[in-house]
Design an enzyme around this catalytic site. Structure first.
Site, mmCIF file in Angstrom:
data_model
loop_
_atom_site.group_PDB
_atom_site.id
_atom_site.type_symbol
_atom_site.label_atom_id
_atom_site.label_comp_id
_atom_site.label_asym_id
_atom_site.label_seq_id
_atom_site.Cartn_x
_atom_site.Cartn_y
_atom_site.Cartn_z
ATOM 1 N N CYS A 65 0.499 -14.996 -26.466
ATOM 2 C CA CYS A 65 1.938 -15.024 -26.181
ATOM 3 C C CYS A 65 2.404 -16.457 -25.887
ATOM 4 O O CYS A 65 1.766 -17.176 -25.118
ATOM 5 C CB CYS A 65 2.249 -14.112 -24.993
ATOM 6 S SG CYS A 65 3.999 -14.066 -24.591
ATOM 7 N N CYS A 69 3.863 -17.435 -18.368
ATOM 8 C CA CYS A 69 3.821 -16.664 -17.119
ATOM 9 C C CYS A 69 2.455 -16.872 -16.431
ATOM 10 O O CYS A 69 1.415 -16.514 -16.999
ATOM 11 C CB CYS A 69 4.036 -15.178 -17.404
ATOM 12 S SG CYS A 69 5.439 -14.882 -18.505
ATOM 13 N N CYS A 72 -0.337 -14.184 -16.193
ATOM 14 C CA CYS A 72 -0.634 -13.308 -17.333
ATOM 15 C C CYS A 72 -1.814 -13.764 -18.192
ATOM 16 O O CYS A 72 -1.814 -14.866 -18.742
ATOM 17 C CB CYS A 72 0.605 -13.166 -18.207
ATOM 18 S SG CYS A 72 0.332 -11.954 -19.534
ATOM 19 N N CYS A 109 3.968 4.123 -22.382
ATOM 20 C CA CYS A 109 4.594 2.793 -22.429
ATOM 21 C C CYS A 109 3.810 1.853 -23.344
ATOM 22 O O CYS A 109 2.614 1.645 -23.147
ATOM 23 C CB CYS A 109 4.683 2.220 -21.019
ATOM 24 S SG CYS A 109 5.393 0.559 -20.993
ATOM 25 N N CYS A 141 8.570 4.492 -23.467
ATOM 26 C CA CYS A 141 8.977 3.194 -22.931
ATOM 27 C C CYS A 141 8.326 2.092 -23.769
ATOM 28 O O CYS A 141 7.223 2.266 -24.270
ATOM 29 C CB CYS A 141 8.513 3.096 -21.481
ATOM 30 S SG CYS A 141 8.948 1.539 -20.696
ATOM 31 N N CYS A 201 13.584 0.005 -16.799
ATOM 32 C CA CYS A 201 12.403 -0.051 -15.941
ATOM 33 C C CYS A 201 12.249 -1.516 -15.565
ATOM 34 O O CYS A 201 11.993 -2.360 -16.430
ATOM 35 C CB CYS A 201 11.183 0.442 -16.708
ATOM 36 S SG CYS A 201 9.625 0.190 -15.815
ATOM 37 N N ARG A 273 7.304 2.939 -8.969
ATOM 38 C CA ARG A 273 5.939 3.047 -9.525
ATOM 39 C C ARG A 273 4.978 2.086 -8.846
ATOM 40 O O ARG A 273 5.224 0.879 -8.797
ATOM 41 C CB ARG A 273 5.974 2.763 -11.034
ATOM 42 C CG ARG A 273 4.620 2.885 -11.717
ATOM 43 C CD ARG A 273 4.751 2.963 -13.219
ATOM 44 N NE ARG A 273 5.664 4.032 -13.560
ATOM 45 C CZ ARG A 273 6.754 3.904 -14.314
ATOM 46 N NH1 ARG A 273 7.056 2.758 -14.835
ATOM 47 N NH2 ARG A 273 7.529 4.944 -14.547
HETATM 48 N N1 SAM Z 1 5.747 -9.690 -22.916
HETATM 49 C C1 SAM Z 1 6.579 -8.732 -22.339
HETATM 50 C C2 SAM Z 1 7.247 -9.217 -21.069
HETATM 51 O O1 SAM Z 1 6.736 -10.088 -20.410
HETATM 52 O O2 SAM Z 1 8.288 -8.649 -20.719
HETATM 53 C C3 SAM Z 1 5.900 -7.406 -22.078
HETATM 54 C C4 SAM Z 1 4.466 -7.381 -21.588
HETATM 55 S S1 SAM Z 1 4.171 -8.086 -19.972
HETATM 56 C C5 SAM Z 1 2.418 -8.039 -19.880
HETATM 57 C C6 SAM Z 1 4.750 -6.805 -18.850
HETATM 58 C C7 SAM Z 1 4.688 -7.073 -17.367
HETATM 59 O O3 SAM Z 1 3.358 -6.982 -16.913
HETATM 60 C C8 SAM Z 1 5.122 -8.450 -16.891
HETATM 61 O O4 SAM Z 1 6.511 -8.541 -16.785
HETATM 62 C C9 SAM Z 1 4.483 -8.532 -15.524
HETATM 63 O O5 SAM Z 1 5.383 -8.083 -14.538
HETATM 64 C C10 SAM Z 1 3.286 -7.565 -15.642
HETATM 65 N N2 SAM Z 1 2.006 -8.294 -15.517
HETATM 66 C C11 SAM Z 1 1.452 -9.116 -16.430
HETATM 67 N N3 SAM Z 1 0.296 -9.631 -15.979
HETATM 68 C C12 SAM Z 1 0.104 -9.120 -14.738
HETATM 69 C C13 SAM Z 1 -0.906 -9.305 -13.746
HETATM 70 N N4 SAM Z 1 -1.940 -10.110 -13.945
HETATM 71 N N5 SAM Z 1 -0.785 -8.616 -12.599
HETATM 72 C C14 SAM Z 1 0.275 -7.802 -12.388
HETATM 73 N N6 SAM Z 1 1.251 -7.610 -13.281
HETATM 74 C C15 SAM Z 1 1.192 -8.267 -14.439
HETATM 75 C C1 DTB Z 2 4.607 -3.165 -15.302
HETATM 76 O O1 DTB Z 2 5.441 -3.485 -14.434
HETATM 77 N N1 DTB Z 2 3.298 -3.241 -15.168
HETATM 78 C C2 DTB Z 2 2.640 -2.854 -16.387
HETATM 79 C C3 DTB Z 2 3.813 -2.398 -17.285
HETATM 80 N N2 DTB Z 2 4.947 -2.704 -16.489
HETATM 81 C C4 DTB Z 2 3.933 -2.931 -18.649
HETATM 82 C C5 DTB Z 2 1.794 -3.951 -16.935
HETATM 83 C C6 DTB Z 2 0.734 -4.424 -15.972
HETATM 84 C C7 DTB Z 2 -0.114 -5.412 -16.672
HETATM 85 C C8 DTB Z 2 -1.265 -5.857 -15.817
HETATM 86 C C9 DTB Z 2 -2.090 -6.899 -16.483
HETATM 87 C C10 DTB Z 2 -2.784 -6.442 -17.728
HETATM 88 O O2 DTB Z 2 -3.398 -5.352 -17.744
HETATM 89 O O3 DTB Z 2 -2.775 -7.196 -18.709
HETATM 90 FE FE1 SF4 Z 3 3.879 -13.052 -22.582
HETATM 91 FE FE2 SF4 Z 3 2.410 -12.138 -20.584
HETATM 92 FE FE3 SF4 Z 3 4.652 -13.422 -20.063
HETATM 93 FE FE4 SF4 Z 3 4.762 -10.958 -21.211
HETATM 94 S S1 SF4 Z 3 4.016 -11.468 -19.160
HETATM 95 S S2 SF4 Z 3 5.946 -12.770 -21.771
HETATM 96 S S3 SF4 Z 3 2.892 -11.048 -22.449
HETATM 97 S S4 SF4 Z 3 2.842 -14.284 -21.054
#
Ligand code: SAM
Ligand code: DTB
Ligand code: SF4
Length: 331
Positions: A65, A69, A72, A109, A141, A201, A273
């Protein structure tokens, strides 16, 4: 149970969208037992206290990506050892969804590691997935990054019922976590989702090094959205080695309890949630989260890329607590 849950529309008058940040701070800082008592009292007015919705995630496009973030593992800016995977085949995704319904899951989702939903062939594939999952009768979702208004409408027409797009933290702390987009970008996508008639959400992550004031700031943002997000995921940071937040100190689980309780009081009709991070919570802390008003969890061995308690562990916990999965269609 003497308090009957009241319907969301009938309760609308009881919902407030004009919370001041000071009010949110006062609620957040209420002594814990009093806070949980208040939250549970609200919870029983609006929700069946013995029901928890089980939701399942699938990563339909993994890694690589362009966003940065800091939490992530899927960001191309860091090396967290996540194997990149192009967009999955729609038929495979639909098959996984069908299997999920058989296990009593009522919300599915689909997450993609995109900055924004693409145009063209890949978007058409996502629409095909949405149509297939919608046909199972589950809530559908997606979380695909930023959306245009036209894309939101097309997703709605395909049967999408909810779109996940988190604000993650307070506006003040946001820039310490993400530099490749701004808070306003998130709000714009949320508005497009609303306008298309898709439920929202939207929640955040705790444990990223933010202060209490930032957790309050996030809750204030969410609770002043009009209408409130129908679903509010509260994630505890999953610390992944290779990401800038990989060695953050662990968060006191009571902050999760406080945030969930405050969300329940501020947004009484929303589904709150208990999202990522459950592996880091003891059964007792998880129980307190339910008592504080959480009424939904992600189930399955994996979230998107990180582990989650497996089905046998979750079944055991829910059985011990006497909590039952939400009935299909009983939204
Ligand atoms: N790329 C899209 C976005 O960022 O909206 C969708 C996928 S992203 C992985 C969805 C959500 O997962 C992020 O907004 C974040 O709140 C959550 N997330 C990602 N990595 C995480 C982590 N290591 N621990 C907890 N939540 C995480
Ligand atoms: C949300 O708030 N948490 C979920 C879902 N919406 C998409 C994602 C959590 C991702 C946790 C890190 C991972 O498994 O990559
Ligand atoms: Fe990309 Fe992860 Fe950020 Fe979603 S949370 S925009 S997958 S870097």
């Amino acid at each position: 149970m003497d308090a009957r849950p009241i319907k969301e529309d009938a309760a609308c008058e009881a919902l407030r969208h004009d919370w001041s940040r000071t009010e949110v701070a006062e609620i957040y800082r209420t002594p814990l037992t009093e806070l949980v008592y208040r939250a549970q009292t609200v919870h029983r007015r609006f929700h069946a206290p013995d029901r928890v919705q089980t939701c399942q995630l699938i990563s339909i496009k993994t890694g690589g990506c362009p966003e940065d973030c800091a939490y992530c593992p899927q960001s191309a800016h860091y090396d967290a050892g996540v194997e990149r995977q192009g967009l999955l085949d729609p038929q495979h995704v639909i098959e996984v969804a069908r299997e999920a319904t058989a296990r009593g899951v009522t919300r599915f989702c689909m997450g993609a590691a995109w900055r924004q939903a693409p145009e063209g062939r890949e978007f058409e594939s996502v629409l095909e997935m949405v149509r297939g999952v919608a046909a199972t009768g589950m809530e559908v979702c997606c979380t695909l990054g930023m959306l245009t208004e036209v894309q939101a409408v097309r997703l709605r027409e395909a049967g999408l019922t909810a779109y996940n797009h988190n604000l993650d933290t307070s506006p003040e702390f946001y820039g310490s976590i993400i530099t490749t987009r701004v808070y306003e970008d998130r709000l714009r996508t949320l508005a497009a989702v609303r306008k298309a008639g898709i439920t929202v959400c939207c929640g955040g992550i705790l444990g990223m090094g933010e202060g209490e004031e930032d957790r309050i700031g996030l809750l204030h943002q969410l609770a002043t959205l009009r209408p409130h997000p129908e679903s509010v995921p509260i994630n505890m940071l999953v610390r992944v080695a290779g990401t800038p937040l990989g060695s953050m100190p662990s968060l006191d689980p009571m902050e999760m309890v406080r945030a969930i309780a405050a969300a329940r009081i501020l947004m009484p009709a929303s589904r709150v949630r208990l999202a990522a991070g459950r592996l880091q919570l003891s059964p007792e802390a998880t129980t307190l989260c339910f008592l504080a008003g959480a009424n939904s969890i992600f189930v399955g061995e994996k979230l998107l890329t990180t582990p989650n308690p497996g089905p046998s562990e979750d079944e055991k916990l829910l059985e011990t607590l006497g909590l039952k999965p939400l009935e299909p269609h009983a939204v």
